[in-house]
Design a protein around this motif. Sequence first.
Motif, PDB file in Angstrom:
ATOM      1  N   GLY A   1       0.762  -1.660   0.215  1.00 12.67           N
ATOM      2  CA  GLY A   1      -0.253   0.630  -0.251  1.00 12.67           C
ATOM      3  C   GLY A   1       0.355   1.383  -0.297  1.00 12.67           C
ATOM      4  N   GLY A   2       2.250   1.309   0.619  1.00 14.20           N
ATOM      5  CA  GLY A   2       3.201   2.401   0.837  1.00 14.20           C
ATOM      6  C   GLY A   2       3.447   3.000  -0.320  1.00 14.20           C
ATOM      7  N   VAL A   3       3.540   1.029  -1.256  1.00 15.83           N
ATOM      8  CA  VAL A   3       4.538   2.011  -2.364  1.00 15.83           C
ATOM      9  C   VAL A   3       3.224   2.777  -3.393  1.00 15.83           C
ATOM     10  CG1 VAL A   3       5.068   0.779  -4.352  1.00 15.83           C
ATOM     11  CG2 VAL A   3       6.091  -0.065  -2.453  1.00 15.83           C
ATOM     12  N   VAL A   4       1.993   2.120  -3.610  1.00 10.84           N
ATOM     13  CA  VAL A   4       1.062   2.868  -3.920  1.00 10.84           C
ATOM     14  C   VAL A   4       0.768   4.184  -3.662  1.00 10.84           C
ATOM     15  CG1 VAL A   4      -1.402   2.614  -5.028  1.00 10.84           C
ATOM     16  CG2 VAL A   4       0.399   0.155  -4.718  1.00 10.84           C
ATOM     17  N   ASP A   5       0.958   4.114  -2.750  1.00 16.04           N
ATOM     18  CA  ASP A   5       0.490   5.604  -2.336  1.00 16.04           C
ATOM     19  C   ASP A   5       1.621   6.751  -2.642  1.00 16.04           C
ATOM     20  OD1 ASP A   5      -1.753   4.708  -1.123  1.00 16.04           O
ATOM     21  OD2 ASP A   5      -1.300   4.937   0.597  1.00 16.04           O
ATOM     22  N   ALA A   6       2.769   6.254  -2.660  1.00 15.24           N
ATOM     23  CA  ALA A   6       3.968   6.837  -2.746  1.00 15.24           C
ATOM     24  C   ALA A   6       3.844   7.593  -4.667  1.00 15.24           C
ATOM     25  CB  ALA A   6       4.905   6.184  -2.406  1.00 15.24           C
ATOM     26  N   ALA A   7       3.585   6.480  -5.129  1.00 12.80           N
ATOM     27  CA  ALA A   7       3.727   6.355  -6.762  1.00 12.80           C
ATOM     28  C   ALA A   7       2.593   7.134  -7.309  1.00 12.80           C
ATOM     29  CB  ALA A   7       3.256   4.893  -7.701  1.00 12.80           C
ATOM     30  N   THR A   8       0.675   7.415  -6.418  1.00 12.88           N
ATOM     31  CA  THR A   8       0.215   8.428  -6.547  1.00 12.88           C
ATOM     32  C   THR A   8       0.925   9.944  -6.114  1.00 12.88           C
ATOM     33  OG1 THR A   8      -1.215   7.121  -5.786  1.00 12.88           O
ATOM     34  CG2 THR A   8      -2.193   9.007  -6.015  1.00 12.88           C
TER      35      THR A   8
ATOM     36  N   ILE B   1       8.871  -2.410 -10.587  1.00 10.18           N
ATOM     37  CA  ILE B   1       8.672  -3.645 -10.105  1.00 10.18           C
ATOM     38  C   ILE B   1       9.496  -5.085 -10.030  1.00 10.18           C
ATOM     39  CG2 ILE B   1       6.683  -2.335  -8.912  1.00 10.18           C
ATOM     40  CD1 ILE B   1       5.251  -5.309  -9.622  1.00 10.18           C
ATOM     41  N   GLY B   2      10.353  -5.738  -8.951  1.00 13.30           N
ATOM     42  CA  GLY B   2      10.685  -6.876  -9.482  1.00 13.30           C
ATOM     43  C   GLY B   2       9.234  -8.480  -9.508  1.00 13.30           C
ATOM     44  N   ILE B   3       9.655  -9.291 -10.395  1.00 11.30           N
ATOM     45  CA  ILE B   3       8.607 -10.059  -9.790  1.00 11.30           C
ATOM     46  C   ILE B   3       9.436 -11.879 -10.051  1.00 11.30           C
ATOM     47  CG2 ILE B   3       6.496  -8.948 -10.740  1.00 11.30           C
ATOM     48  CD1 ILE B   3       6.784 -10.441 -12.960  1.00 11.30           C
ATOM     49  N   LYS B   4       8.792 -12.375  -9.542  1.00  7.11           N
ATOM     50  CA  LYS B   4       9.219 -13.670  -9.195  1.00  7.11           C
ATOM     51  C   LYS B   4       8.412 -15.270  -9.959  1.00  7.11           C
ATOM     52  CE  LYS B   4       9.485 -14.299  -4.819  1.00  7.11           C
ATOM     53  NZ  LYS B   4      10.145 -14.578  -3.246  1.00  7.11           N
ATOM     54  N   HIS B   5       8.538 -16.124 -10.108  1.00  6.41           N
ATOM     55  CA  HIS B   5       8.122 -17.122 -10.951  1.00  6.41           C
ATOM     56  C   HIS B   5       7.010 -17.454  -9.523  1.00  6.41           C
ATOM     57  CE1 HIS B   5       5.859 -20.492 -13.515  1.00  6.41           C
ATOM     58  NE2 HIS B   5       6.635 -21.065 -12.633  1.00  6.41           N
ATOM     59  N   ARG B   6       6.248 -17.506  -9.597  1.00  2.00           N
ATOM     60  CA  ARG B   6       5.810 -18.602  -9.148  1.00  2.00           C
ATOM     61  C   ARG B   6       4.297 -19.755  -8.947  1.00  2.00           C
ATOM     62  NH1 ARG B   6       3.506 -14.252  -4.278  1.00  2.00           N
ATOM     63  NH2 ARG B   6       3.185 -16.347  -2.822  1.00  2.00           N
TER      64      ARG B   6
ATOM     65  N   LEU C   1      -1.942 -19.177  -1.364  1.00  2.00           N
ATOM     66  CA  LEU C   1      -1.829 -19.153  -0.110  1.00  2.00           C
ATOM     67  C   LEU C   1      -0.848 -17.963   0.782  1.00  2.00           C
ATOM     68  CD1 LEU C   1      -0.283 -23.010  -0.411  1.00  2.00           C
ATOM     69  CD2 LEU C   1      -2.538 -22.330   0.609  1.00  2.00           C
ATOM     70  N   PHE C   2      -0.489 -17.745  -0.545  1.00  2.00           N
ATOM     71  CA  PHE C   2       0.248 -16.639   0.296  1.00  2.00           C
ATOM     72  C   PHE C   2       0.402 -14.949  -0.619  1.00  2.00           C
ATOM     73  CE2 PHE C   2       3.300 -20.120   0.908  1.00  2.00           C
ATOM     74  CZ  PHE C   2       3.401 -20.019   1.681  1.00  2.00           C
ATOM     75  N   GLY C   3      -0.495 -14.686  -1.708  1.00  3.87           N
ATOM     76  CA  GLY C   3      -0.946 -13.864  -2.034  1.00  3.87           C
ATOM     77  C   GLY C   3       0.037 -13.738  -3.020  1.00  3.87           C
ATOM     78  N   SER C   4       0.414 -12.005  -3.538  1.00  5.14           N
ATOM     79  CA  SER C   4       0.691 -11.831  -4.371  1.00  5.14           C
ATOM     80  C   SER C   4       0.688  -9.953  -4.654  1.00  5.14           C
ATOM     81  CB  SER C   4       1.030 -11.976  -6.271  1.00  5.14           C
ATOM     82  OG  SER C   4       0.937 -11.208  -6.447  1.00  5.14           O
ATOM     83  N   SER C   5       1.900  -9.651  -3.582  1.00  6.31           N
ATOM     84  CA  SER C   5       2.300  -8.323  -3.419  1.00  6.31           C
ATOM     85  C   SER C   5       2.054  -7.696  -5.137  1.00  6.31           C
ATOM     86  CB  SER C   5       3.641  -7.790  -2.893  1.00  6.31           C
ATOM     87  OG  SER C   5       4.155  -8.427  -2.144  1.00  6.31           O
ATOM     88  N   ALA C   6       2.799  -7.722  -5.882  1.00  2.06           N
ATOM     89  CA  ALA C   6       2.725  -7.440  -7.447  1.00  2.06           C
ATOM     90  C   ALA C   6       1.447  -7.123  -7.411  1.00  2.06           C
ATOM     91  CB  ALA C   6       3.909  -8.587  -7.882  1.00  2.06           C
ATOM     92  N   GLN C   7       0.617  -8.333  -7.562  1.00  2.00           N
ATOM     93  CA  GLN C   7      -0.675  -8.864  -8.311  1.00  2.00           C
ATOM     94  C   GLN C   7      -1.540  -7.566  -8.129  1.00  2.00           C
ATOM     95  OE1 GLN C   7      -2.975 -12.260  -8.250  1.00  2.00           O
ATOM     96  NE2 GLN C   7      -4.675 -11.477  -8.282  1.00  2.00           N
ATOM     97  N   ARG C   8      -1.356  -7.367  -6.427  1.00  2.00           N
ATOM     98  CA  ARG C   8      -1.731  -5.554  -5.117  1.00  2.00           C
ATOM     99  C   ARG C   8      -1.509  -4.454  -6.370  1.00  2.00           C
ATOM    100  NH1 ARG C   8      -0.721  -5.052   0.277  1.00  2.00           N
ATOM    101  NH2 ARG C   8      -2.160  -3.448  -0.292  1.00  2.00           N
ATOM    102  N   ILE C   9      -0.371  -4.647  -6.402  1.00  2.00           N
ATOM    103  CA  ILE C   9       0.345  -3.387  -7.603  1.00  2.00           C
ATOM    104  C   ILE C   9      -0.749  -3.376  -8.388  1.00  2.00           C
ATOM    105  CG2 ILE C   9       2.096  -2.819  -7.984  1.00  2.00           C
ATOM    106  CD1 ILE C   9       4.202  -3.857  -5.544  1.00  2.00           C
ATOM    107  N   LEU C  10       0.178  -4.199  -9.156  1.00  3.93           N
ATOM    108  CA  LEU C  10      -0.591  -3.946 -10.331  1.00  3.93           C
ATOM    109  C   LEU C  10      -2.386  -3.668 -10.164  1.00  3.93           C
ATOM    110  CD1 LEU C  10       0.831  -7.379 -12.114  1.00  3.93           C
ATOM    111  CD2 LEU C  10       1.748  -4.503 -12.677  1.00  3.93           C
ATOM    112  N   LEU C  11      -2.976  -4.003  -9.339  1.00  7.73           N
ATOM    113  CA  LEU C  11      -4.726  -3.906 -10.110  1.00  7.73           C
ATOM    114  C   LEU C  11      -4.456  -2.589  -8.959  1.00  7.73           C
ATOM    115  CD1 LEU C  11      -5.500  -7.476  -8.571  1.00  7.73           C
ATOM    116  CD2 LEU C  11      -5.664  -6.681 -10.683  1.00  7.73           C
ATOM    117  N   ASP C  12      -3.965  -2.113  -8.004  1.00  8.28           N
ATOM    118  CA  ASP C  12      -3.460  -0.896  -7.307  1.00  8.28           C
ATOM    119  C   ASP C  12      -3.814  -0.141  -7.604  1.00  8.28           C
ATOM    120  OD1 ASP C  12      -6.251  -2.394  -5.521  1.00  8.28           O
ATOM    121  OD2 ASP C  12      -4.425  -2.379  -3.907  1.00  8.28           O
TER     122      ASP C  12
END
Length: 120
Positions: free
Chosen positions: A68-75, A84-89, A96-107
Amino acid sequence: MTILVAHSTTPESAAALEAAYREAERRPGEPIVVFLLDGDAPDVAEATARGLTVTIERPKEFEKDPVGGVVDAATALDASVLVIGIKHRTATGKLLFGSSAQRILLDATCPVLAVKVAQG
C-alpha cells in the motif's frame, strides 16, 4: 513526473532498479525515486555515472503495509511509471501467500513495469 522503483534485497529488486535506470534514460529529466522496502540502500554510483538523478526514501509510515505504501507513494509523487521486480510463482503459491505484485498491478493508478530476473 518521476520514475518510482520498489526496492528490497532480492535479485528481482536489482533487476527492477536496472530497468528503472533504462527507463530514466528513455525519459530524459525524470528523476528516479527508490522506495526502500527493506535492507540497505542500493549503490547508485552507476546511476550517477549515467547522469541520472536518484533519491532514496525509506518511509517509516508504510512499514505495516509496504505494498500500500508503494502504491500511495506512486500517487503522491505523480509517478509516470512504477517499476517492480517479480518472480515466478506457482498457482498454489499465489493462492496460499497472495501476491504483492498482483496487488500493485491492480491498485496502482500509474503504469507499472514488472521486470523478471534474466534467466542465465
